[in-house]
Design an enzyme around this catalytic site. Structure first.
Site, PDB file in Angstrom:
ATOM      1  N   LYS A 161       0.843  -1.071   0.172  1.00 27.96           N
ATOM      2  CA  LYS A 161      -0.006  -0.055  -0.001  1.00 27.96           C
ATOM      3  C   LYS A 161       1.035   1.303   0.092  1.00 27.96           C
ATOM      4  CE  LYS A 161      -4.039  -1.763   0.191  1.00 27.96           C
ATOM      5  NZ  LYS A 161      -5.143  -1.494  -0.580  1.00 27.96           N
ATOM      6  N   LYS A 264     -13.459  -7.543  -9.649  1.00 28.02           N
ATOM      7  CA  LYS A 264     -14.147  -8.114  -8.685  1.00 28.02           C
ATOM      8  C   LYS A 264     -15.664  -8.468  -8.932  1.00 28.02           C
ATOM      9  CE  LYS A 264     -12.089  -4.745  -5.285  1.00 28.02           C
ATOM     10  NZ  LYS A 264     -10.905  -4.505  -5.936  1.00 28.02           N
TER      11      LYS A 264
END
Length: 357
Positions: A161, A264
């Site tokens: 991240k 997704k």
């Protein structure tokens, strides 16, 4: 297939998860079950999951209304999927499409991934799927230590991240990871849309010597034109994730804005649509990886099947079960040594989820 039912649920996260669209603390949704009437095969039953996520899908109330309009919680309407708009109510469509696909695969006595692959004339699905480990936003020492632990646990792909700190700080963190793990793992960086165009360009230039597989979502999701301009001469490949909630796949491909798309299934409206999107992207020269919207175990298992049906799929973001404090059922495909084994029984996982009906 004429009968359907809904079972509401709420799952607490082990800890709040900060995202570009705000913190996630709980996942609410429905287990969707379909079953035959007395004249049909008793094996033609199926389980799905509809777990909406604000910013990615419709609201929980809109999901509920759409499912009931399609006949869930009573007798299904004729051609019920046609009543569910995959752009307006993708989570609702995912839940019902998954339940119907599970039923069809169980009736055919083959796995969901085999059913999905056969429908698209794809090769036999993989038996395992590699997954990436996600490394949070720590200082260089903590980030490198977390990366080393992940490699020791068998992960050969790490997603770090970035974006919450300065470019200098993130470059130092990524350098610390590369120094710690060497070439034992592929590195990805995920900015979650944190940068403006100037900062994104600076970051890519700074990260280029670190041999990153890609930088994910460097710009805000709405800035598709910026992503296309950035990618045109980027020294690091670009992946888009959140942008696929704001723009359809055709727009992303037309803008030449991505080297990789992050698929997704919940946000695409079902495992069938997610796999079709991955196949279309690859035909256009854009790679595809599969991840989840922090779903329950039913939807996570479906995402594993989608990934398995993509030939030679790159490591996917499917190691998300540990983010939940509890779950709907035991996980039939836990992560081990950086991979998940794809359930080989009929449908999603044989009868593993039958108790959820």
């Amino acid at each position: 297939m004429t009968r359907a039912s809904l079972r509401p649920f709420a799952l607490e996260l082990a800890r709040p998860l900060d995202t570009a669209r705000g913190p996630i603390r709980e996942r609410e949704g429905y287990v969707v079950s379909v079953a035959p009437d007395e004249t049909e095969s008793a094996s033609a039953t199926g389980i799905g999951e509809a777990t909406p996520l604000s910013g990615w899908t419709e609201s929980l109330s809109a999901c509920d209304a759409a499912l009931r309009d399609a006949g869930a919680d009573e007798r299904l309407a004729s051609d019920p999927l046609s009543r569910l708009d995959p752009r307006e109510t993708p989570a609702a469509r995912h839940g019902l499409a998954l339940a119907l696909a599970d039923a069809a695969a169980r009736d055919a006595e083959r796995s969901l991934s085999a059913e999905l692959a056969a429908d698209r004339d794809l090769p036999s699905p993989s038996e395992t799927v590699s997954v990436n480990a996600t490394i949070g936003d720590g200082d260089p020492t903590a980030t490198a230590a977390a990366a080393s632990r992940a490699v020791d646990e068998g992960f050969d792909c790490l997603k770090v991240k970035v974006g919450a700190r300065s470019v200098d700080a993130d470059a130092a963190r990524l350098r610390a990871v590369r120094d710690a793990v060497g070439d034992a793992a592929a590195l990805r960086a995920d900015a979650n849309g944190a940068w403006d165009r100037e900062t994104a360009r600076e970051a890519l230039d700074r990260f280029a010597p670190l041999d990153l597989a890609y930088v994910e979502q460097p710009l805000p999701p709405a800035d598709l034109d910026g992503a296309g301009r950035l990618r045109a001469d980027a020294p690091v490949p670009i992946a888009l994730d959140e942008s696929l909630a704001d723009h359809d796949l055709d727009a992303v491909l037309d803008a030449r804005a991505a080297d990789v798309i992050v698929v997704k299934p919940m946000a695409f409206g079902g495992p069938d649509r997610a796999l079709s999107a991955a196949v279309r992207a690859r035909a256009a020269g854009v790679d595809a990886v599969v991840t989840t919207t922090i779903d329950g175990v039913v939807a996570r298992t479906a995402a594993v099947h989608v990934a398995a049906a993509i030939p030679d799929v790159s490591p996917c973001g499917l190691a998300t079960g540990s983010l939940l404090e509890d779950d709907l059922a035991p996980d039939p495909c836990p992560v081990a040594d950086g991979t998940v084994a794809v359930p080989s029984g009929p449908g999603l996982a044989g009868g593993a989820f039958d108790g959820l009906r």
